[in-house]
Design an enzyme around this catalytic site. Sequence first.
Site: not given
Length: 302
Positions: A58, A102, A125
């Site tokens: 990422k 994460q 997200d």
Amino acid sequence: MSNVVHDGIIDGKALAAQVQQRVAAAVAELKQKHGFVPGLAVVLVGDDPASAVYVRNKGRRTTEAGMKSFEYRLPADTTEKKLLERIAALNASDEVHGILVQLPLPKQIDPAKVIDAIAPDKDVDGFHVINAGRLAVGRPALVPCTPLGCVLLAKQARADLTGLEAVIIGRSNIVGKPLAQLLLNENCTVTVAHSRTRDLPEVARRADVLVAAVGRPELVRGDWVKPGAIVIDVGINRVEGKDGKARLVGDVAFAEARGRAAAITPVPGGVGPMTIAMLLANTVRAACMQRGVDLPEALAGL
Ligand code: NDP
């Protein structure tokens, strides 16, 4: 975007590369016209090797797209309070427009509390209840990246999904449920199936667009696929191959399904690469929302 469907296979890697180029063009335009660069912060707690790889990828892709990348690696014994403090600092930072923590998190930390703590406009997200609610009622929202990628992949096979029967197998908050909303927005007739669905093969056979997001290797057999359907395989399952080596397979028996589907995504190389690409696009969207500027033309339709 140029064609990414060859021989009935939808090439997620090629599509992700095209999305990344569009993100880079949008970033360059924002810098030139408005004088700011979108920034994405990724927080990793603990040392799960798979998560470490995701986080590294990422970060790399964020910088490749011309954005600022901020990475925070916290030890596995980090307290919930410490993590919430880190998130509060990122919420307050002008340089950070997107925050991603994460998952999974170590057991002493409640993931719901962490997601709730992220400012909804920085929640790239799309897991915050505010964003889930905005999506459900049709307001501008940050939408989870994997379902966004699924829709874009399906539209490579057929630009207009209006009126199609869509069946999604899986009802998780990160894939199945938001994808149902997105496919409704595309005017599909949507069925969401799950572990309690009766006669799943028969339900699947109704689908013009069949999405498998289950986490069971090759659950969906070839004869579950309606001839001419578009098949999107979200599953990522590690199995042992005949040679004893680990390999990745999806939730769809690819070789069987390929013969019946009009178009199908492979695993790997289908949905997986799209997830990070859509994360980059979401970061630009979040930055534009926070700065009160229009989304650059390069990202129209994403
Ligand atoms: P979850 O485990 O949260 O959800 C799985 C869903 O599948 C549940 O709704 C469950 O039903 C349903 N299910 C389980 N077994 C069956 C069965 N035998 N028949 C029908 N339905 C069943 O998974 P996620 O949504 O998080 O992920 C799904 C898959 O997608 C995983 O393989 C994951 O690795 C992959 N994934 C890939 C991503 C990517 O970037 N490509 C991103 C995210 C996930 P119930 O609700 O009744 O329990």
